[in-house]
Design an enzyme around this catalytic site. Structure first.
Site, mmCIF file in Angstrom:
data_model
loop_
_atom_site.group_PDB
_atom_site.id
_atom_site.type_symbol
_atom_site.label_atom_id
_atom_site.label_comp_id
_atom_site.label_asym_id
_atom_site.label_seq_id
_atom_site.Cartn_x
_atom_site.Cartn_y
_atom_site.Cartn_z
ATOM 1 N N GLN A 17 59.496 95.965 9.785
ATOM 2 C CA GLN A 17 59.974 97.280 9.342
ATOM 3 C C GLN A 17 59.507 97.738 7.958
ATOM 4 O O GLN A 17 59.120 98.907 7.792
ATOM 5 C CB GLN A 17 61.518 97.321 9.389
ATOM 6 C CG GLN A 17 62.058 98.675 9.014
ATOM 7 C CD GLN A 17 63.557 98.865 9.178
ATOM 8 O OE1 GLN A 17 64.091 99.820 8.648
ATOM 9 N NE2 GLN A 17 64.248 98.020 9.906
ATOM 10 N N ARG A 38 47.386 91.540 16.074
ATOM 11 C CA ARG A 38 46.832 90.382 16.756
ATOM 12 C C ARG A 38 46.606 90.688 18.240
ATOM 13 O O ARG A 38 47.510 91.221 18.899
ATOM 14 C CB ARG A 38 47.824 89.225 16.638
ATOM 15 C CG ARG A 38 47.130 87.908 16.337
ATOM 16 C CD ARG A 38 48.066 86.775 16.498
ATOM 17 N NE ARG A 38 49.231 86.916 15.637
ATOM 18 C CZ ARG A 38 49.662 85.942 14.852
ATOM 19 N NH1 ARG A 38 49.004 84.807 14.811
ATOM 20 N NH2 ARG A 38 50.750 86.090 14.141
ATOM 21 N N LEU A 72 42.708 92.864 16.418
ATOM 22 C CA LEU A 72 41.700 92.095 15.697
ATOM 23 C C LEU A 72 42.278 90.737 15.327
ATOM 24 O O LEU A 72 43.351 90.675 14.713
ATOM 25 C CB LEU A 72 41.346 92.872 14.416
ATOM 26 C CG LEU A 72 40.096 92.499 13.665
ATOM 27 C CD1 LEU A 72 38.852 92.692 14.531
ATOM 28 C CD2 LEU A 72 39.979 93.360 12.400
ATOM 29 N N LYS A 75 41.654 85.718 12.009
ATOM 30 C CA LYS A 75 41.428 84.307 11.659
ATOM 31 C C LYS A 75 40.102 83.826 12.240
ATOM 32 O O LYS A 75 39.603 82.781 11.865
ATOM 33 C CB LYS A 75 42.590 83.455 12.148
ATOM 34 C CG LYS A 75 43.820 83.608 11.249
ATOM 35 C CD LYS A 75 44.838 82.559 11.551
ATOM 36 C CE LYS A 75 45.969 82.615 10.537
ATOM 37 N NZ LYS A 75 47.118 81.841 11.002
ATOM 38 N N TYR A 139 63.996 88.713 5.403
ATOM 39 C CA TYR A 139 64.331 89.849 6.269
ATOM 40 C C TYR A 139 65.407 90.694 5.582
ATOM 41 O O TYR A 139 66.022 90.271 4.591
ATOM 42 C CB TYR A 139 64.855 89.360 7.628
ATOM 43 C CG TYR A 139 63.767 88.857 8.549
ATOM 44 C CD1 TYR A 139 62.867 89.734 9.137
ATOM 45 C CD2 TYR A 139 63.645 87.497 8.827
ATOM 46 C CE1 TYR A 139 61.868 89.272 9.985
ATOM 47 C CE2 TYR A 139 62.649 87.025 9.685
ATOM 48 C CZ TYR A 139 61.768 87.922 10.262
ATOM 49 O OH TYR A 139 60.782 87.478 11.100
ATOM 50 N N GLU A 140 65.661 91.848 6.176
ATOM 51 C CA GLU A 140 66.601 92.839 5.641
ATOM 52 C C GLU A 140 67.860 92.250 4.979
ATOM 53 O O GLU A 140 68.129 92.476 3.804
ATOM 54 C CB GLU A 140 67.013 93.769 6.797
ATOM 55 C CG GLU A 140 68.118 94.740 6.502
ATOM 56 C CD GLU A 140 67.706 95.794 5.497
ATOM 57 O OE1 GLU A 140 66.719 96.478 5.754
ATOM 58 O OE2 GLU A 140 68.374 95.940 4.461
ATOM 59 N N ASP A 169 64.493 96.825 3.989
ATOM 60 C CA ASP A 169 63.254 97.110 4.726
ATOM 61 C C ASP A 169 62.683 98.492 4.409
ATOM 62 O O ASP A 169 61.755 98.630 3.641
ATOM 63 C CB ASP A 169 63.512 97.002 6.229
ATOM 64 C CG ASP A 169 63.578 95.557 6.687
ATOM 65 O OD1 ASP A 169 63.092 94.683 5.954
ATOM 66 O OD2 ASP A 169 64.110 95.306 7.774
ATOM 67 N N GLY A 248 80.597 106.723 -8.505
ATOM 68 C CA GLY A 248 80.471 107.324 -9.829
ATOM 69 C C GLY A 248 81.840 107.603 -10.408
ATOM 70 O O GLY A 248 82.777 106.840 -10.204
ATOM 71 N N GLY A 249 81.954 108.715 -11.111
ATOM 72 C CA GLY A 249 83.242 109.036 -11.727
ATOM 73 C C GLY A 249 84.157 109.839 -10.820
ATOM 74 O O GLY A 249 85.197 110.312 -11.257
HETATM 75 N N1 CAO Z 1 45.077 87.891 13.412
HETATM 76 C C1 CAO Z 1 45.288 86.603 13.162
HETATM 77 N N2 CAO Z 1 46.352 86.125 12.504
HETATM 78 C C2 CAO Z 1 47.258 87.029 12.078
HETATM 79 C C3 CAO Z 1 47.096 88.405 12.305
HETATM 80 C C4 CAO Z 1 45.957 88.838 13.005
HETATM 81 N N3 CAO Z 1 45.728 90.111 13.256
HETATM 82 N N4 CAO Z 1 48.158 89.043 11.775
HETATM 83 C C5 CAO Z 1 48.946 88.110 11.245
HETATM 84 N N5 CAO Z 1 48.416 86.883 11.419
HETATM 85 C C6 CAO Z 1 48.956 85.602 10.981
HETATM 86 C C7 CAO Z 1 49.088 85.481 9.498
HETATM 87 O O1 CAO Z 1 47.840 85.237 8.922
HETATM 88 C C8 CAO Z 1 50.057 84.334 9.385
HETATM 89 O O2 CAO Z 1 49.372 83.115 9.570
HETATM 90 P P1 CAO Z 1 49.636 81.788 8.698
HETATM 91 O O3 CAO Z 1 51.101 81.711 8.431
HETATM 92 O O4 CAO Z 1 49.133 80.718 9.601
HETATM 93 O O5 CAO Z 1 48.869 81.906 7.459
HETATM 94 C C9 CAO Z 1 50.933 84.503 10.618
HETATM 95 O O6 CAO Z 1 50.268 85.459 11.446
HETATM 96 C C10 CAO Z 1 52.343 84.931 10.425
HETATM 97 O O7 CAO Z 1 52.551 85.692 9.295
HETATM 98 P P2 CAO Z 1 54.015 85.889 8.642
HETATM 99 O O8 CAO Z 1 54.390 84.770 7.754
HETATM 100 O O9 CAO Z 1 53.958 87.207 7.971
HETATM 101 O O10 CAO Z 1 54.975 86.017 9.917
HETATM 102 P P3 CAO Z 1 56.429 85.412 10.230
HETATM 103 O O11 CAO Z 1 56.800 85.974 11.559
HETATM 104 O O12 CAO Z 1 56.473 83.939 10.093
HETATM 105 O O13 CAO Z 1 57.385 86.014 9.099
HETATM 106 C C11 CAO Z 1 58.399 87.769 7.831
HETATM 107 C C12 CAO Z 1 57.858 87.334 9.182
HETATM 108 C C13 CAO Z 1 58.759 89.245 7.921
HETATM 109 C C14 CAO Z 1 59.658 86.955 7.483
HETATM 110 C C15 CAO Z 1 57.311 87.548 6.758
HETATM 111 O O14 CAO Z 1 56.156 88.235 7.156
HETATM 112 C C16 CAO Z 1 57.716 88.012 5.364
HETATM 113 O O15 CAO Z 1 58.495 87.359 4.669
HETATM 114 N N6 CAO Z 1 57.131 89.129 4.935
HETATM 115 C C17 CAO Z 1 57.323 89.642 3.596
HETATM 116 C C18 CAO Z 1 58.666 90.284 3.457
HETATM 117 C C19 CAO Z 1 58.875 91.367 4.473
HETATM 118 O O16 CAO Z 1 58.133 92.316 4.565
HETATM 119 N N7 CAO Z 1 59.962 91.253 5.189
HETATM 120 C C20 CAO Z 1 60.460 92.414 5.933
HETATM 121 C C21 CAO Z 1 60.246 92.343 7.314
HETATM 122 S S1 CAO Z 1 61.132 93.646 8.003
HETATM 123 O O17 CAO Z 1 62.616 93.005 8.282
#
Ligand code: CAO
Length: 416
Positions: A17, A38, A72, A75, A139-140, A169, A248-249
């Site tokens: 989000q 991906r 795309l 990796k 997350y949120e 978010d 506020g007030g």
């Molecule tokens: N092709 C190949 N690999 C891809 C890709 C693509 N197009 N897009 C993403 N990936 C890979 C990333 O490179 C990553 O790989 P590695 O961990 O092996 O390096 C992997 O997908 C997962 O990425 P991630 O850590 O972002 O995903 P997650 O589901 O484990 O975590 C989240 C999700 C939201 C907790 C984390 O992304 C995060 O903390 N983001 C920053 C804070 C944020 O925006 N949070 C709000 C989310 S909305 O509630």
């Protein structure tokens, strides 16, 4: 109609989000937003909380309108090559991966800046760079707890509470959009791109600014006169949860209206704004309160503010929330009905202003979404459907100069 961000090309490497809310806003305002996903799976929200089998979930469609989708695998070496080409001709890259993910993919800030020194690289993370929690995925609700919203939301005799509003978010996404637009204006002056980083914790805290105000007031004087704990309750050494008190007030509270026994949203928010006291007394049929020393000033009212709210509730008992507001608005009293999502979805004013819009979608049929909350005199942002997974892959690759055969080859190795 030309839009202010026409010609700005954005690589949208966001998911869930926080990031998508930012890039969606920029797409409404004219940016060419290419969502990189991906192959095979795409943004996780395409599948989360689905209400129609095999069709993108509303979670996705409501945060990714007006974008293109390019699948795309970044990796794979072939995927990296495509991404590099895209980077060379884009203005902005936005990402909200977990900490270090972009570096691990081989696209550190230094590398991105080397590939395209004019490009702005915008990131959302849970915590800011260098923070002692900067390795955490967020997350949120985690952000609401870390940013001070949870400890200050809810009732004093209940636990810390999460707001339904996406303070962690979408709010962070809006902060990031401001950062990106600022960096774009900066680039016009310097010719250089830069890194823009926003943390969810910081964005939540920014909205909890008045609670940091209250912490300092509490430390200085030992009480907070606008909180329900004053003057009969106890204050500790941290800002307490104040229930539905005004921030506020202006004292205020959520008050019952006709039908509250069966309708859990038959309430209004009523504000006792200081200078509105006289009209309030007139509206309530209590003219004797206007000059009564026990009621005349905000200070005099505060010790028995809940008795005053009870009196107002007695006045509200035979009025629906809409009838009540229709009377109170004539007296210039700041108030509103507590509106449900159903009422908002069907609100003719919100439909007319483009805040609630119905969008046709290839697979879902029409769905409702929230359009631009920002209105312009020279532009009406139009909301178009979110893309299907990979819908624009061929188009984007062709625009980068890939031939049909090369696109076929990329598909063969599952790079797109
Ligand atoms: N092709 C190949 N690999 C891809 C890709 C693509 N197009 N897009 C993403 N990936 C890979 C990333 O490179 C990553 O790989 P590695 O961990 O092996 O390096 C992997 O997908 C997962 O990425 P991630 O850590 O972002 O995903 P997650 O589901 O484990 O975590 C989240 C999700 C939201 C907790 C984390 O992304 C995060 O903390 N983001 C920053 C804070 C944020 O925006 N949070 C709000 C989310 S909305 O509630």
């Amino acid at each position: 109609m030309t839009k202010p961000l026409d010609g700005i090309k954005i690589i949208d490497f966001t998911h869930v989000q926080a990031g998508p809310a930012c890039t969606q806003l920029l797409a409404w305002f004219g940016a060419d937003v290419i969502k990189v996903e991906r192959p095979g799976s795409g943004d996780v929200t395409r599948n989360q909380l689905r209400d129609i089998p095999d069709a993108d979930a509303l979670y996705f469609t409501m945060l990714n309108s007006n974008k293109k989708s390019l699948t795309l695998d970044t990796k794979k070496p072939e995927g990296k090559e495509v991404l590099e080409k895209l980077i060379r001709e884009s203005d902005v890259l936005v990402e909200n991966f977990g900490p270090g993910a972009l570096d691990r993919m081989g696209f550190s800030w230094e590398r991105l800046n080397e590939l395209n020194p004019k490009m702005i690289v915008a990131s959302v993370k849970g915590f800011s760079d260098g923070h002692h929690y900067d390795d955490l995925k967020v997350y949120e609700n985690v952000a609401q707890c870390a940013g001070g919203a949870a400890s200050t939301t809810g009732f004093w005799d209940g636990p810390p509470t999460i707001s339904a509003a996406a303070l962690g978010d979408s709010n962070t996404g809006m902060h990031l959009a401001i950062g990106i637009l600022t960096a774009l204006l900066g680039r016009d002056k310097t010719g250089k791109g830069q890194k823009v980083a926003v943390s969810m914790q910081d964005s939540v805290l920014n909205l909890c600014r008045v609670k940091l105000r209250d912490q300092q007031r509490l430390e200085r004087v030992g009480y907070l006169e606008e909180y329900p704990q004053y003057p009969h309750g106890e204050f500790g050494d941290v800002v307490p949860r104040g229930g539905n008190a005004g921030g506020g007030g202006q004292p205020g509270w959520v008050l019952k209206c006709k039908g509250w026994e069966t309708d859990s949203n038959a309430y209004i928010y009523f504000t006792i704004q200081g200078h509105a006291w006289e009209p309030i007394c007139k509206a309530l049929g209590k003219p004797e309160w206007i000059e009564d020393p026990a009621y005349r000033t905000a200070e005099a009212r505060q010790p028995h503010i809940f008795e005053i709210f009870k009196t107002i509730e007695a006045w509200l008992a035979d009025k629906t929330k809409f009838e009540a507001v229709d009377i109170l608005r004539k007296f210039d009293i700041p108030c509103a009905p507590v509106l449900t999502m159903k009422e908002l979805a069907n609100d003719p004013s919100l439909r007319a202003s483009g805040t609630i819009v119905e969008v046709p979608h290839k697979k879902r049929g029409s769905y409702l979404t929230v359009g631009s909350p920002i209105k312009f005199s020279d532009m009406k942002p139009e909301v178009t459907a979110s893309p299907l997974l990979g819908e624009h892959t061929d188009e984007v690759l062709a625009s980068l100069g890939y031939s049909r055969q090369e696109i076929f080859n990329l598909r063969e190795v599952k790079a797109v």
